[in-house]
Design an enzyme around this catalytic site. Sequence first.
Site, PDB file in Angstrom:
ATOM      1  N   LYS A  79      72.642  86.705  -9.204  1.00 50.89           N
ATOM      2  CA  LYS A  79      72.789  87.725 -10.255  1.00 50.89           C
ATOM      3  C   LYS A  79      74.175  88.360 -10.129  1.00 50.89           C
ATOM      4  CE  LYS A  79      69.989  91.817 -11.612  1.00 50.89           C
ATOM      5  NZ  LYS A  79      68.751  92.546 -11.276  1.00 50.89           N
ATOM      6  N   SER A 154      65.589  92.988 -15.143  1.00 48.71           N
ATOM      7  CA  SER A 154      66.976  92.755 -15.469  1.00 48.71           C
ATOM      8  C   SER A 154      67.536  91.438 -14.933  1.00 48.71           C
ATOM      9  CB  SER A 154      67.838  93.901 -14.926  1.00 48.71           C
ATOM     10  OG  SER A 154      67.739  93.954 -13.516  1.00 48.71           O
ATOM     11  N   SER A 178      62.498  94.031 -11.554  1.00 48.72           N
ATOM     12  CA  SER A 178      63.528  93.181 -12.152  1.00 48.72           C
ATOM     13  C   SER A 178      63.565  91.733 -11.712  1.00 48.72           C
ATOM     14  CB  SER A 178      64.911  93.789 -11.923  1.00 48.72           C
ATOM     15  OG  SER A 178      65.194  94.671 -12.968  1.00 48.72           O
TER      16      SER A 178
HETATM   17  N1  GLN Z   1      62.890  97.848 -15.797  1.00 47.04           N
HETATM   18  C1  GLN Z   1      63.138  98.726 -14.713  1.00 47.04           C
HETATM   19  C2  GLN Z   1      64.281  99.642 -15.039  1.00 47.04           C
HETATM   20  O1  GLN Z   1      64.841  99.497 -16.059  1.00 47.04           O
HETATM   21  C3  GLN Z   1      63.398  97.953 -13.450  1.00 47.04           C
HETATM   22  C4  GLN Z   1      64.790  97.470 -13.328  1.00 47.04           C
HETATM   23  C5  GLN Z   1      65.083  96.820 -11.996  1.00 47.04           C
HETATM   24  O2  GLN Z   1      64.176  96.517 -11.220  1.00 47.04           O
HETATM   25  N2  GLN Z   1      66.376  96.687 -11.697  1.00 47.04           N
HETATM   26  O3  GLN Z   1      64.642 100.482 -14.299  1.00 47.04           O
END
Ligand code: GLN
Length: 499
Positions: A79, A154, A178
């Site tokens: 990532k 994400s 994420s």
């Molecule tokens: N969807 C969650 C957020 O927006 C988790 C994101 C993540 O785990 N980086 O914070």
Amino acid sequence: MELYELSAKETAEGVKSKKFSAEDATRACLDRIDKFDAKVNALITLTAEDAIAKARAVDEKISKGEETGPLAGVPYLAKDNFCTSGVRTTCSSKILEAWVPTYNASAINYMNDSGAVLLGKTNLDEFAMGSSTENSIIGPTKNPRDMNRVPGGSSGGSAASVAAGYAPLALGTDTGGSVRQPAAFCGVQGMKPSYGQVSRYGIIAYASSLDQVSPLARTVEDIAVVMESLARPDSHDTTCDAYDRPKFTDAISLEDLKGKRIGVFEGFESSQMDAELYGSLRKAAELCEASGATVEPMDLPIAVKYGVATYYVTALADASSKLACYDGMRYGAHIDGKSLNEMYVNTRTASFGEEVRRRIILGTCLLTEGFYQNYYGPALKVRQKMVDEFDELFEKFDAYILPTSPSLPYLLGMKETDPNRLYLGDIFTVPISLGGLPGISLSMGLNGEGLPLSVQLVGQRYFDAELLGIAAVLERAIGRPAVANPGLPGTSNSGKGAA
Ligand code: GLN
């Protein structure tokens, strides 16, 4: 089987026994990227030349009979919030668009030491804030199993890459889901380890009390293999615990679930979640029982009711202080102003996207006098209550099964305009993060329309190896996910449906 369809373990074995070379394996994956990524848009940066050079170095070592690591010649992607020395690391943000780190994240060094071959950096929601990989400087990534749908987020670029056969492995980060949620949306396996299991050094922070490096793969065994390279103490990260990790690859040889006590989540009206995903929960429960486990219903009243609110207060407060370092001076973009203050405002307003700005403003507000006492302080207390709720349950259960997401992958653009709807989709992943627990999103095959089904397995903190063992038993009953051929009719629907 084509080379790109092999698991990481199979690739490493093939390279080691000289059935094929690391360069062959790498080129097979680069060809997939070349064929599909113009449409899928999972990659921000491709490092093809470096990858070929690394693969050749592995091949040379093998031909000389030198010692190689457990992932020698295995292609992987990371990532774009992992620092990579000499390779730009954007976090999908304009503010870091041209930023090139001078050092590697510890996780990247560990992969490198294991012989793995980095092919490039994957797309994400800006600063890992989001659940759909739509908020990115390069635009949205598409779900390789249905190109009209989001891949989740994400770490959507990493999940889409593994599903599309760009690489058998990818690294993501999971703060509140994420890796688990995109794994579920793309039909691959993804694990968030216990907080403190893997070093966060060199990961661009979103919320440091929750962030955790998390692998994605098409087999549970591969997750165990990569965990063995990643999970180790690191003096650069004091939150990474200094204890002797168990052998993750031994744990997955578990034959059945005899003697295991598994709780299956029933604390949610089935009407409030997708019926097919509810079916996957039931199916997973049956498979556990058939394998000898004692299965009982369980509930998480505090976590389900307060998890999302607690998470967003905690994560946004964390984020607002972490992201203060992007001040137009130290890293990345700089836009002049008449005063220092104006320079801050100009740089940060123009270079952070809308969702990131919203979160920084909310997080800053939460940490101010008054709001701190009314929101941040109580959130910390509720977080502890959730930990207590989990601890009590673990007196009764070795692991439990929850949904990963309440919904199947949704259409691109659908939730973009309503952040609250997006946040509520995190209901089953964020409590696990707040508890620091390990969670695995396990593929349950595809439904009739070729959309991925999944469940989430959750274990006690630091019982990551045991959880992988349970996942491996279930995966043997369900079948491992097949590679998708994005956009080619009929071909992404291969794979065994289990619900
Ligand atoms: N969807 C969650 C957020 O927006 C988790 C994101 C993540 O785990 N980086 O914070």
